[in-house]
Write a protein that holds these residues in place. Structure first.
Motif, PDB file in Angstrom:
ATOM      1  N   VAL A  95       0.826  -1.216   0.000  1.00  0.00           N
ATOM      2  CA  VAL A  95       0.000   0.000   0.000  1.00  0.00           C
ATOM      3  C   VAL A  95       0.858   1.264   0.000  1.00  0.00           C
ATOM      4  N   THR A  96       2.120   1.132   0.365  1.00  0.00           N
ATOM      5  CA  THR A  96       2.993   2.304   0.470  1.00  0.00           C
ATOM      6  C   THR A  96       3.663   2.637  -0.853  1.00  0.00           C
ATOM      7  N   GLU A  97       3.967   1.631  -1.651  1.00  0.00           N
ATOM      8  CA  GLU A  97       4.714   1.849  -2.881  1.00  0.00           C
ATOM      9  C   GLU A  97       3.762   1.875  -4.081  1.00  0.00           C
ATOM     10  N   PRO A  98       3.546   3.043  -4.680  1.00  0.00           N
ATOM     11  CA  PRO A  98       2.541   3.185  -5.754  1.00  0.00           C
ATOM     12  C   PRO A  98       2.742   2.242  -6.929  1.00  0.00           C
ATOM     13  N   GLU A  99       3.986   1.892  -7.226  1.00  0.00           N
ATOM     14  CA  GLU A  99       4.234   1.047  -8.392  1.00  0.00           C
ATOM     15  C   GLU A  99       3.670  -0.368  -8.230  1.00  0.00           C
ATOM     16  N   ARG A 100       3.257  -0.707  -7.024  1.00  0.00           N
ATOM     17  CA  ARG A 100       2.679  -2.037  -6.818  1.00  0.00           C
ATOM     18  C   ARG A 100       1.196  -2.100  -7.191  1.00  0.00           C
ATOM     19  N   GLY A 101       0.613  -0.961  -7.531  1.00  0.00           N
ATOM     20  CA  GLY A 101      -0.727  -0.953  -8.094  1.00  0.00           C
ATOM     21  C   GLY A 101      -1.870  -1.041  -7.105  1.00  0.00           C
ATOM     22  N   VAL A 102      -1.623  -0.625  -5.866  1.00  0.00           N
ATOM     23  CA  VAL A 102      -2.704  -0.620  -4.886  1.00  0.00           C
ATOM     24  C   VAL A 102      -3.189   0.805  -4.653  1.00  0.00           C
ATOM     25  N   LEU A 103      -2.347   1.649  -4.078  1.00  0.00           N
ATOM     26  CA  LEU A 103      -2.688   3.047  -3.838  1.00  0.00           C
ATOM     27  C   LEU A 103      -1.723   3.953  -4.603  1.00  0.00           C
ATOM     28  N   PRO A 104      -2.194   5.106  -5.060  1.00  0.00           N
ATOM     29  CA  PRO A 104      -1.333   6.010  -5.825  1.00  0.00           C
ATOM     30  C   PRO A 104      -0.464   6.870  -4.913  1.00  0.00           C
ATOM     31  N   GLU A 105       0.314   7.727  -5.522  1.00  0.00           N
ATOM     32  CA  GLU A 105       1.065   8.723  -4.763  1.00  0.00           C
ATOM     33  C   GLU A 105       0.097   9.752  -4.180  1.00  0.00           C
ATOM     34  N   GLY A 106       0.597  10.537  -3.234  1.00  0.00           N
ATOM     35  CA  GLY A 106      -0.216  11.589  -2.653  1.00  0.00           C
ATOM     36  C   GLY A 106      -0.942  11.123  -1.402  1.00  0.00           C
ATOM     37  N   LYS A 107      -1.953  11.906  -1.012  1.00  0.00           N
ATOM     38  CA  LYS A 107      -2.686  11.589   0.210  1.00  0.00           C
ATOM     39  C   LYS A 107      -3.587  10.381  -0.026  1.00  0.00           C
ATOM     40  N   VAL A 108      -3.414   9.359   0.810  1.00  0.00           N
ATOM     41  CA  VAL A 108      -4.195   8.127   0.708  1.00  0.00           C
ATOM     42  C   VAL A 108      -4.518   7.643   2.116  1.00  0.00           C
ATOM     43  N   ALA A 109      -5.473   6.725   2.211  1.00  0.00           N
ATOM     44  CA  ALA A 109      -5.888   6.214   3.517  1.00  0.00           C
ATOM     45  C   ALA A 109      -6.105   4.710   3.446  1.00  0.00           C
ATOM     46  N   VAL A 110      -5.927   4.071   4.601  1.00  0.00           N
ATOM     47  CA  VAL A 110      -6.157   2.634   4.746  1.00  0.00           C
ATOM     48  C   VAL A 110      -7.079   2.422   5.936  1.00  0.00           C
ATOM     49  N   GLU A 111      -8.148   1.673   5.708  1.00  0.00           N
ATOM     50  CA  GLU A 111      -9.040   1.231   6.779  1.00  0.00           C
ATOM     51  C   GLU A 111      -8.708  -0.217   7.087  1.00  0.00           C
ATOM     52  N   ALA A 112      -8.484  -0.538   8.350  1.00  0.00           N
ATOM     53  CA  ALA A 112      -8.187  -1.912   8.754  1.00  0.00           C
ATOM     54  C   ALA A 112      -8.808  -2.151  10.121  1.00  0.00           C
TER      55      ALA A 112
END
Length: 287
Positions: A95-112
Protein backbone atom coordinates in the motif's frame (compact mmCIF):
# COMPACT_ATOMS: atom_id res chain seq x y z
CA UNK A 1 5.56 -19.65 0.95
CA UNK A 2 5.55 -16.22 -0.70
CA UNK A 3 2.57 -13.89 -0.32
CA UNK A 4 1.12 -12.98 -3.72
CA UNK A 5 -0.72 -9.73 -4.44
CA UNK A 6 -3.45 -10.22 -7.02
CA UNK A 7 -6.54 -8.89 -8.77
CA UNK A 8 -9.31 -11.50 -8.79
CA UNK A 9 -11.10 -10.53 -12.00
CA UNK A 10 -14.84 -11.01 -12.34
CA UNK A 11 -14.48 -14.80 -12.22
CA UNK A 12 -12.63 -14.56 -8.91
CA UNK A 13 -15.18 -12.42 -7.06
CA UNK A 14 -17.06 -15.50 -5.84
CA UNK A 15 -13.96 -16.67 -3.96
CA UNK A 16 -13.41 -13.18 -2.52
CA UNK A 17 -16.99 -12.83 -1.27
CA UNK A 18 -16.80 -16.37 0.15
CA UNK A 19 -13.65 -15.50 2.08
CA UNK A 20 -15.19 -12.34 3.51
CA UNK A 21 -18.27 -14.30 4.62
CA UNK A 22 -16.05 -16.89 6.32
CA UNK A 23 -14.06 -14.23 8.20
CA UNK A 24 -17.05 -12.59 9.88
CA UNK A 25 -17.61 -13.73 13.45
CA UNK A 26 -19.44 -12.44 16.49
CA UNK A 27 -17.27 -10.16 18.58
CA UNK A 28 -14.90 -9.34 15.72
CA UNK A 29 -13.72 -5.76 15.33
CA UNK A 30 -15.58 -3.91 12.59
CA UNK A 31 -14.06 -5.01 9.29
CA UNK A 32 -14.67 -5.22 5.57
CA UNK A 33 -17.94 -7.15 5.10
CA UNK A 34 -19.44 -8.91 2.06
CA UNK A 35 -22.07 -6.17 2.13
CA UNK A 36 -19.42 -3.52 1.53
CA UNK A 37 -18.47 -5.29 -1.68
CA UNK A 38 -22.16 -5.79 -2.40
CA UNK A 39 -22.96 -2.09 -2.16
CA UNK A 40 -19.93 -1.27 -4.33
CA UNK A 41 -21.38 -3.67 -6.93
CA UNK A 42 -23.77 -0.88 -7.97
CA UNK A 43 -21.00 0.06 -10.43
CA UNK A 44 -21.09 -3.40 -12.02
CA UNK A 45 -19.09 -6.61 -11.70
CA UNK A 46 -16.15 -5.46 -13.84
CA UNK A 47 -15.68 -2.22 -11.89
CA UNK A 48 -15.98 -4.10 -8.61
CA UNK A 49 -13.36 -6.64 -9.66
CA UNK A 50 -11.01 -3.84 -10.72
CA UNK A 51 -11.32 -2.32 -7.22
CA UNK A 52 -10.51 -5.53 -5.33
CA UNK A 53 -7.05 -6.69 -4.29
CA UNK A 54 -6.18 -10.02 -2.69
CA UNK A 55 -3.14 -11.30 -0.85
CA UNK A 56 -2.73 -15.08 -1.01
CA UNK A 57 -0.33 -17.57 0.53
CA UNK A 58 -0.11 -21.16 -0.65
CA UNK A 59 -3.14 -20.53 -2.87
CA UNK A 60 -5.38 -19.35 -0.02
CA UNK A 61 -6.61 -15.77 0.34
CA UNK A 62 -5.15 -14.18 3.48
CA UNK A 63 -6.30 -10.57 3.00
CA UNK A 64 -8.79 -8.66 0.88
CA UNK A 65 -8.78 -4.96 0.05
CA UNK A 66 -11.49 -2.87 -1.60
CA UNK A 67 -10.50 0.42 -3.23
CA UNK A 68 -13.53 2.45 -2.14
CA UNK A 69 -12.38 5.32 -4.34
CA UNK A 70 -8.88 5.70 -5.75
CA UNK A 71 -7.34 6.92 -2.49
CA UNK A 72 -8.96 4.70 0.16
CA UNK A 73 -8.24 1.00 0.66
CA UNK A 74 -10.64 -0.86 2.93
CA UNK A 75 -8.64 -3.84 4.14
CA UNK A 76 -9.19 -6.95 6.24
CA UNK A 77 -7.46 -10.29 6.82
CA UNK A 78 -8.37 -13.79 7.81
CA UNK A 79 -8.93 -13.63 11.61
CA UNK A 80 -5.88 -15.68 12.54
CA UNK A 81 -3.62 -13.42 10.47
CA UNK A 82 -4.45 -10.03 11.97
CA UNK A 83 -1.14 -10.04 13.88
CA UNK A 84 0.80 -12.05 11.30
CA UNK A 85 4.01 -10.06 10.87
CA UNK A 86 4.98 -11.42 7.46
CA UNK A 87 1.57 -10.62 6.02
CA UNK A 88 1.35 -7.22 7.71
CA UNK A 89 4.75 -6.14 6.37
CA UNK A 90 3.78 -7.27 2.89
CA UNK A 91 0.51 -5.33 3.10
CA UNK A 92 2.28 -2.17 4.25
CA UNK A 93 4.87 -2.42 1.50
CA UNK A 94 2.17 -2.93 -1.13
CA UNK A 95 0.00 0.00 0.00
CA UNK A 96 2.99 2.30 0.47
CA UNK A 97 4.71 1.85 -2.88
CA UNK A 98 2.54 3.19 -5.75
CA UNK A 99 4.23 1.05 -8.39
CA UNK A 100 2.68 -2.04 -6.82
CA UNK A 101 -0.73 -0.95 -8.09
CA UNK A 102 -2.70 -0.62 -4.89
CA UNK A 103 -2.69 3.05 -3.84
CA UNK A 104 -1.33 6.01 -5.83
CA UNK A 105 1.06 8.72 -4.76
CA UNK A 106 -0.22 11.59 -2.65
CA UNK A 107 -2.69 11.59 0.21
CA UNK A 108 -4.19 8.13 0.71
CA UNK A 109 -5.89 6.21 3.52
CA UNK A 110 -6.16 2.63 4.75
CA UNK A 111 -9.04 1.23 6.78
CA UNK A 112 -8.19 -1.91 8.75
CA UNK A 113 -9.69 -3.69 11.77
CA UNK A 114 -8.81 -2.22 15.15
CA UNK A 115 -5.92 -4.18 16.65
CA UNK A 116 -4.51 -5.37 13.34
CA UNK A 117 -0.70 -5.22 13.13
CA UNK A 118 -1.03 -3.16 9.96
CA UNK A 119 -2.02 -0.18 12.12
CA UNK A 120 1.18 -0.41 14.16
CA UNK A 121 3.41 -0.70 11.12
CA UNK A 122 1.74 2.18 9.27
CA UNK A 123 2.14 4.31 12.39
CA UNK A 124 5.84 3.45 12.52
CA UNK A 125 6.03 4.52 8.87
CA UNK A 126 4.61 7.96 9.71
CA UNK A 127 0.95 7.43 8.79
CA UNK A 128 -1.45 9.49 10.92
CA UNK A 129 -4.88 8.71 12.36
CA UNK A 130 -7.89 10.10 10.53
CA UNK A 131 -11.29 11.31 11.77
CA UNK A 132 -13.19 8.99 14.17
CA UNK A 133 -16.01 6.66 13.19
CA UNK A 134 -18.40 4.89 15.56
CA UNK A 135 -19.38 1.25 14.96
CA UNK A 136 -22.66 0.11 16.53
CA UNK A 137 -24.16 -3.33 16.99
CA UNK A 138 -27.53 -4.82 17.93
CA UNK A 139 -27.84 -8.36 19.24
CA UNK A 140 -30.45 -10.37 17.33
CA UNK A 141 -31.01 -13.25 19.72
CA UNK A 142 -34.15 -11.55 21.08
CA UNK A 143 -37.26 -10.61 19.05
CA UNK A 144 -37.11 -7.31 17.17
CA UNK A 145 -39.97 -4.88 17.80
CA UNK A 146 -42.37 -3.72 15.11
CA UNK A 147 -40.96 -0.63 13.33
CA UNK A 148 -44.30 1.17 13.55
CA UNK A 149 -44.55 2.05 9.84
CA UNK A 150 -45.32 0.15 6.66
CA UNK A 151 -42.27 -1.60 5.27
CA UNK A 152 -41.92 -3.16 1.83
CA UNK A 153 -39.12 -5.26 0.36
CA UNK A 154 -37.69 -3.53 -2.70
CA UNK A 155 -37.65 -5.43 -5.96
CA UNK A 156 -37.04 -4.11 -9.49
CA UNK A 157 -40.48 -2.48 -9.53
CA UNK A 158 -39.52 -0.28 -6.55
CA UNK A 159 -35.93 0.46 -7.60
CA UNK A 160 -36.95 4.01 -8.51
CA UNK A 161 -38.08 4.67 -4.92
CA UNK A 162 -34.80 3.41 -3.48
CA UNK A 163 -32.85 5.55 -5.96
CA UNK A 164 -34.87 8.72 -5.32
CA UNK A 165 -34.56 8.50 -1.54
CA UNK A 166 -30.85 7.64 -1.76
CA UNK A 167 -30.23 10.70 -3.97
CA UNK A 168 -32.09 12.93 -1.53
CA UNK A 169 -30.45 11.49 1.59
CA UNK A 170 -26.88 11.61 0.31
CA UNK A 171 -27.00 14.39 -2.30
CA UNK A 172 -25.83 11.79 -4.77
CA UNK A 173 -26.50 10.40 -8.22
CA UNK A 174 -27.81 6.95 -7.37
CA UNK A 175 -30.04 5.57 -10.16
CA UNK A 176 -32.49 2.74 -10.71
CA UNK A 177 -29.84 0.99 -12.79
CA UNK A 178 -27.35 1.20 -9.92
CA UNK A 179 -29.82 -0.58 -7.64
CA UNK A 180 -30.35 -3.28 -10.28
CA UNK A 181 -26.59 -3.77 -10.63
CA UNK A 182 -26.24 -4.02 -6.86
CA UNK A 183 -29.10 -6.52 -6.65
CA UNK A 184 -27.50 -8.64 -9.40
CA UNK A 185 -24.26 -8.99 -7.45
CA UNK A 186 -23.15 -12.12 -5.61
CA UNK A 187 -23.45 -10.64 -2.08
CA UNK A 188 -27.08 -9.65 -2.66
CA UNK A 189 -28.06 -13.32 -2.45
CA UNK A 190 -28.06 -12.72 1.32
CA UNK A 191 -29.44 -9.18 1.33
CA UNK A 192 -32.70 -7.22 1.47
CA UNK A 193 -33.47 -3.66 0.44
CA UNK A 194 -36.42 -2.10 2.29
CA UNK A 195 -38.51 1.04 1.94
CA UNK A 196 -40.59 2.70 4.68
CA UNK A 197 -43.81 4.62 4.02
CA UNK A 198 -45.50 7.29 6.10
CA UNK A 199 -49.24 7.36 6.80
CA UNK A 200 -49.78 9.28 3.54
CA UNK A 201 -48.12 6.47 1.56
CA UNK A 202 -45.04 8.56 0.80
CA UNK A 203 -41.79 6.59 0.53
CA UNK A 204 -39.68 8.20 3.24
CA UNK A 205 -36.65 6.00 4.04
CA UNK A 206 -34.64 3.11 2.60
CA UNK A 207 -32.04 0.66 3.81
CA UNK A 208 -30.13 -2.36 2.56
CA UNK A 209 -29.34 -5.15 5.04
CA UNK A 210 -26.56 -7.58 4.18
CA UNK A 211 -26.21 -11.01 5.77
CA UNK A 212 -22.88 -12.86 5.82
CA UNK A 213 -24.65 -16.14 6.53
CA UNK A 214 -26.40 -17.74 9.50
CA UNK A 215 -24.80 -17.07 12.89
CA UNK A 216 -22.65 -14.21 11.59
CA UNK A 217 -22.93 -10.43 11.97
CA UNK A 218 -24.95 -8.67 9.29
CA UNK A 219 -24.36 -5.16 7.97
CA UNK A 220 -26.60 -2.16 7.31
CA UNK A 221 -25.33 -0.17 4.33
CA UNK A 222 -26.77 2.26 3.38
CA UNK A 223 -29.60 3.75 5.47
CA UNK A 224 -31.10 7.04 4.36
CA UNK A 225 -34.14 9.24 4.99
CA UNK A 226 -35.55 11.58 2.36
CA UNK A 227 -34.58 15.17 3.11
CA UNK A 228 -38.26 16.23 3.15
CA UNK A 229 -39.16 13.69 5.84
CA UNK A 230 -36.41 13.98 8.45
CA UNK A 231 -37.13 14.48 12.12
CA UNK A 232 -40.11 12.11 12.32
CA UNK A 233 -38.42 8.90 13.47
CA UNK A 234 -38.23 7.25 10.06
CA UNK A 235 -34.50 6.60 10.40
CA UNK A 236 -35.16 4.65 13.58
CA UNK A 237 -38.08 2.80 11.98
CA UNK A 238 -36.19 1.67 8.87
CA UNK A 239 -33.20 0.64 11.00
CA UNK A 240 -35.43 -1.52 13.20
CA UNK A 241 -36.88 -3.05 10.02
CA UNK A 242 -33.36 -3.80 8.78
CA UNK A 243 -32.53 -5.54 12.06
CA UNK A 244 -35.67 -7.66 11.69
CA UNK A 245 -34.71 -8.56 8.10
CA UNK A 246 -31.24 -9.64 9.21
CA UNK A 247 -32.76 -11.71 11.99
CA UNK A 248 -34.94 -13.48 9.41
CA UNK A 249 -31.81 -14.14 7.34
CA UNK A 250 -30.18 -15.79 10.37
CA UNK A 251 -27.70 -13.07 11.33
CA UNK A 252 -26.41 -13.11 14.91
CA UNK A 253 -26.29 -9.31 15.12
CA UNK A 254 -26.81 -6.20 13.04
CA UNK A 255 -23.87 -3.83 12.65
CA UNK A 256 -23.40 -0.38 11.20
CA UNK A 257 -20.65 2.23 11.20
CA UNK A 258 -21.00 5.98 10.88
CA UNK A 259 -18.60 8.93 10.88
CA UNK A 260 -18.78 10.97 14.08
CA UNK A 261 -19.17 14.06 11.92
CA UNK A 262 -22.76 12.95 11.19
CA UNK A 263 -23.97 14.08 14.58
CA UNK A 264 -27.51 12.70 14.29
CA UNK A 265 -26.55 9.22 13.16
CA UNK A 266 -25.42 7.65 16.45
CA UNK A 267 -28.56 8.78 18.36
CA UNK A 268 -30.73 7.38 15.55
CA UNK A 269 -29.06 3.97 15.70
CA UNK A 270 -29.14 3.94 19.51
CA UNK A 271 -32.88 4.64 19.40
CA UNK A 272 -33.20 1.51 17.23
CA UNK A 273 -31.52 -0.64 19.89
CA UNK A 274 -27.91 -0.45 18.68
CA UNK A 275 -25.05 -0.13 21.16
CA UNK A 276 -21.95 1.92 20.34
CA UNK A 277 -18.63 0.08 20.17
CA UNK A 278 -15.17 1.66 20.59
CA UNK A 279 -14.38 4.31 18.00
CA UNK A 280 -12.18 3.40 15.06
CA UNK A 281 -9.95 5.50 12.85
CA UNK A 282 -8.38 5.00 9.45
CA UNK A 283 -4.70 5.60 8.82
CA UNK A 284 -3.69 8.19 6.25
CA UNK A 285 -0.52 9.46 4.59
CA UNK A 286 -0.19 13.10 3.70
CA UNK A 287 0.53 14.12 0.14
Amino acid sequence: MAIVLGKPGVDGLDEVVGALREWQYEGAPMQLHPGDVGFFWQSGAATTAAAVRTWSRDGRIQAVGLLDGPNLLRLTTTPEAQRDEELARQLVADVTEPERGVLPEGKVAVEAPTGALVHDLLSEDGWKIDEPWTPLSRDLTEPVQDPGVRIEVIGPELAHEFAAIHRSAFNGKFTDERWRSMAAGLPYTDARSLVAYDDQDNAVAVVTAWSAGPGKPGLIEPMGVHADHRGHGYGRAITVAAAAALQELGSSSATVITPNSQVGAVPTYKSAGFQPLPERRDRYRDA
